[in-house]
Design a protein around this motif. Sequence first.
Motif, PDB file in Angstrom:
ATOM      1  N   ASP A  19       0.804  -1.223   0.000  1.00  0.00           N
ATOM      2  CA  ASP A  19       0.000   0.000   0.000  1.00  0.00           C
ATOM      3  C   ASP A  19       0.839   1.275   0.000  1.00  0.00           C
ATOM      4  N   ALA A  58       2.782   4.467 -14.579  1.00  0.00           N
ATOM      5  CA  ALA A  58       2.043   5.423 -13.751  1.00  0.00           C
ATOM      6  C   ALA A  58       2.180   6.847 -14.281  1.00  0.00           C
ATOM      7  N   VAL A  68      -1.429   6.404  -5.866  1.00  0.00           N
ATOM      8  CA  VAL A  68      -1.363   5.070  -6.465  1.00  0.00           C
ATOM      9  C   VAL A  68      -0.384   4.222  -5.661  1.00  0.00           C
ATOM     10  N   SER A  69      -0.766   2.987  -5.398  1.00  0.00           N
ATOM     11  CA  SER A  69       0.052   2.103  -4.561  1.00  0.00           C
ATOM     12  C   SER A  69       1.082   1.326  -5.373  1.00  0.00           C
ATOM     13  N   ARG A  71       1.548  -1.815  -5.145  1.00  0.00           N
ATOM     14  CA  ARG A  71       0.909  -3.047  -5.619  1.00  0.00           C
ATOM     15  C   ARG A  71       0.251  -2.847  -6.989  1.00  0.00           C
ATOM     16  N   THR A  72      -0.303  -1.673  -7.219  1.00  0.00           N
ATOM     17  CA  THR A  72      -1.012  -1.380  -8.466  1.00  0.00           C
ATOM     18  C   THR A  72      -0.069  -1.388  -9.669  1.00  0.00           C
ATOM     19  N   VAL A  73       1.175  -0.978  -9.475  1.00  0.00           N
ATOM     20  CA  VAL A  73       2.097  -0.753 -10.581  1.00  0.00           C
ATOM     21  C   VAL A  73       3.193  -1.813 -10.687  1.00  0.00           C
TER      22      VAL A  73
END
Length: 143
Positions: A19, A58, A68-69, A71-73
């Motif tokens: 996160d 990103a 934006v975390s 984990r997302t990228v």
Amino acid sequence: MAEFVKDVMTPGVVAVRPDASLVEAAQLMRAQNIGDVVVADGQQVVGVLTDRDITVRAVAEGVDPLTVSARTVCTPDPVTVAPHDPVSAAVELMRAHAVRRLPVVENGLPVGMVSLGDLAEAQDPDSVMADISRAEPDVRGGA
């Protein structure tokens, strides 16, 4: 010539929580003079986040790196090697998966990172890649 991953890897792991914001991850990379961090949930590796991931996945997409975390990228479920794996296994994994870095994991815990540059230094110390890998990073902070 190095025989095992433990002989060529960079020991220790720089990690962020899943996160963590991309800004947090980028600041950590800058502070440590590195281009990647492990994304870890507790002691488990869940991804690898590179400076290129932050830029291409990103920033270039116009997302807010503050919200934006990691984990997302990050690249999820990365391919890993063990310290006692042969160097040739790391080379083959990098080739097969088209990756430049592999987390080194022992008993489920991240213990290091092996990069294409590490392998170049070990396998062909006179190569251009090895020379570049040994060079001090440019930390001027400008373009």
